[in-house]
Design a protein around this motif. Structure first.
Motif, PDB file in Angstrom:
ATOM      1  N   CYS A   1      40.474  -4.848  -9.048  1.00  0.00           N
ATOM      2  CA  CYS A   1      40.560  -4.067  -7.807  1.00  0.00           C
ATOM      3  C   CYS A   1      42.020  -3.833  -7.437  1.00  0.00           C
ATOM      4  O   CYS A   1      42.400  -2.732  -7.036  1.00  0.00           O
ATOM      5  CB  CYS A   1      39.831  -4.763  -6.667  1.00  0.00           C
ATOM      6  N   THR A   2      42.835  -4.867  -7.600  1.00  0.00           N
ATOM      7  CA  THR A   2      44.255  -4.728  -7.315  1.00  0.00           C
ATOM      8  C   THR A   2      44.905  -3.717  -8.260  1.00  0.00           C
ATOM      9  O   THR A   2      45.729  -2.905  -7.843  1.00  0.00           O
ATOM     10  CB  THR A   2      44.955  -6.101  -7.411  1.00  0.00           C
TER      11      THR A   2
ATOM     12  N   ARG B   1      44.596  -2.936  -3.906  1.00  0.00           N
ATOM     13  CA  ARG B   1      44.130  -3.833  -2.849  1.00  0.00           C
ATOM     14  C   ARG B   1      42.926  -4.581  -3.409  1.00  0.00           C
ATOM     15  O   ARG B   1      42.364  -4.197  -4.423  1.00  0.00           O
ATOM     16  CB  ARG B   1      43.724  -3.075  -1.587  1.00  0.00           C
ATOM     17  N   GLU B   2      42.535  -5.640  -2.725  1.00  0.00           N
ATOM     18  CA  GLU B   2      41.321  -6.341  -3.139  1.00  0.00           C
ATOM     19  C   GLU B   2      40.099  -5.556  -2.671  1.00  0.00           C
ATOM     20  O   GLU B   2      40.147  -4.862  -1.651  1.00  0.00           O
ATOM     21  CB  GLU B   2      41.299  -7.757  -2.568  1.00  0.00           C
ATOM     22  N   CYS B   3      39.016  -5.664  -3.399  1.00  0.00           N
ATOM     23  CA  CYS B   3      37.761  -5.028  -3.002  1.00  0.00           C
ATOM     24  C   CYS B   3      37.121  -5.824  -1.874  1.00  0.00           C
ATOM     25  O   CYS B   3      37.287  -7.038  -1.789  1.00  0.00           O
ATOM     26  CB  CYS B   3      36.785  -4.973  -4.184  1.00  0.00           C
ATOM     27  N   THR B   4      36.371  -5.141  -1.045  1.00  0.00           N
ATOM     28  CA  THR B   4      35.626  -5.799   0.020  1.00  0.00           C
ATOM     29  C   THR B   4      34.364  -6.429  -0.571  1.00  0.00           C
ATOM     30  O   THR B   4      33.923  -6.029  -1.665  1.00  0.00           O
ATOM     31  CB  THR B   4      35.210  -4.788   1.098  1.00  0.00           C
TER      32      THR B   4
ATOM     33  N   LYS C   1      32.118  -5.060  -3.791  1.00  0.00           N
ATOM     34  CA  LYS C   1      31.753  -5.930  -4.913  1.00  0.00           C
ATOM     35  C   LYS C   1      30.237  -5.955  -5.091  1.00  0.00           C
ATOM     36  O   LYS C   1      29.737  -5.858  -6.211  1.00  0.00           O
ATOM     37  CB  LYS C   1      32.277  -7.350  -4.688  1.00  0.00           C
TER      38      LYS C   1
ATOM     39  N   PHE D   1      37.341  -9.350 -10.313  1.00  0.00           N
ATOM     40  CA  PHE D   1      37.384  -8.392  -9.205  1.00  0.00           C
ATOM     41  C   PHE D   1      38.777  -8.356  -8.603  1.00  0.00           C
ATOM     42  O   PHE D   1      39.319  -7.294  -8.337  1.00  0.00           O
ATOM     43  CB  PHE D   1      36.363  -8.737  -8.116  1.00  0.00           C
ATOM     44  N   LYS D   2      39.357  -9.531  -8.385  1.00  0.00           N
ATOM     45  CA  LYS D   2      40.692  -9.565  -7.776  1.00  0.00           C
ATOM     46  C   LYS D   2      41.706  -8.834  -8.649  1.00  0.00           C
ATOM     47  O   LYS D   2      42.467  -7.993  -8.167  1.00  0.00           O
ATOM     48  CB  LYS D   2      41.131 -11.007  -7.544  1.00  0.00           C
ATOM     49  N   ARG D   3      41.681  -9.129  -9.919  1.00  0.00           N
ATOM     50  CA  ARG D   3      42.644  -8.515 -10.832  1.00  0.00           C
ATOM     51  C   ARG D   3      42.422  -7.004 -10.956  1.00  0.00           C
ATOM     52  O   ARG D   3      43.353  -6.214 -10.853  1.00  0.00           O
ATOM     53  CB  ARG D   3      42.538  -9.167 -12.215  1.00  0.00           C
TER      54      ARG D   3
ATOM     55  N   GLU E   1      34.918 -13.356  -9.427  1.00  0.00           N
ATOM     56  CA  GLU E   1      35.973 -13.204  -8.424  1.00  0.00           C
ATOM     57  C   GLU E   1      37.329 -12.961  -9.077  1.00  0.00           C
ATOM     58  O   GLU E   1      38.107 -12.126  -8.621  1.00  0.00           O
ATOM     59  CB  GLU E   1      36.050 -14.443  -7.535  1.00  0.00           C
ATOM     60  N   LYS E   2      37.624 -13.709 -10.137  1.00  0.00           N
ATOM     61  CA  LYS E   2      38.902 -13.544 -10.841  1.00  0.00           C
ATOM     62  C   LYS E   2      39.080 -12.102 -11.293  1.00  0.00           C
ATOM     63  O   LYS E   2      40.124 -11.487 -11.068  1.00  0.00           O
ATOM     64  CB  LYS E   2      38.948 -14.473 -12.060  1.00  0.00           C
TER      65      LYS E   2
END
Length: 147
Positions: free
Chosen positions: A124-125, A130-133, A137, A120-122, A117-118
């Protein structure tokens, strides 16, 4: 003939029960990686009950997607740091080595939900602004597992 039908049904049912959300070639997933995929499937289905699984092709498209950053006007993609071959080491934009993204080359990938999650958040942004859906993911992890 009846034994063959029962055998085939047993295989299909086992696959559905133990590998939900994974489409494409058969995978040998460790339990932690399967848990990550299952969590994304549950999240994705909350947003869209029609989602039955993930697509390695969708993940491949996301991995290769390129876009121009709205402010910095520079091209960004997963390939910027991870290279065109996820089994290879990559480098950040400041030159720090990144271990391979593919679980085939790096067994620790996609096994710790908090780390997944860490990153993906970093990332994708950074790439998408934006964050990934959960669907994106799940597709991405499914693609990486297919390599």
């Amino acid at each position: 003939m009846r034994k063959k039908t029962i055998y085939i049904l047993t295989i299909v049912i086992s696959f559905v029960l133990f590998y939900p959300g994974v489409s494409g070639a058969a995978q040998s997933l460790n339990p932690q990686m399967q848990s990550v995929v299952n969590n994304y499937l549950a999240e994705a289905q909350k947003q869209d009950s029609g989602i039955k699984g993930f697509s390695a092709d969708g993940g491949r498209k996301l991995y290769n997607f390129r876009r121009i950053h709205s402010v910095k006007k520079e091209e960004r993609s997963c390939l910027t740091c991870h290279t065109s071959n996820p089994a290879n080491q990559g480098k950040t934009t400041v030159g720090k080595v990144i271990e391979p993204l593919s679980p085939a080359a790096n067994k620790a990938r996609f096994t710790d939900p908090r780390k997944v999650e860490k990153w993906f958040k970093r990332n994708c942004t950074w790439v998408l602004e934006r964050e990934c859906t959960p669907k994106e993911k799940g597709d991405f992890v499914t693609y990486m597992m297919s390599l």
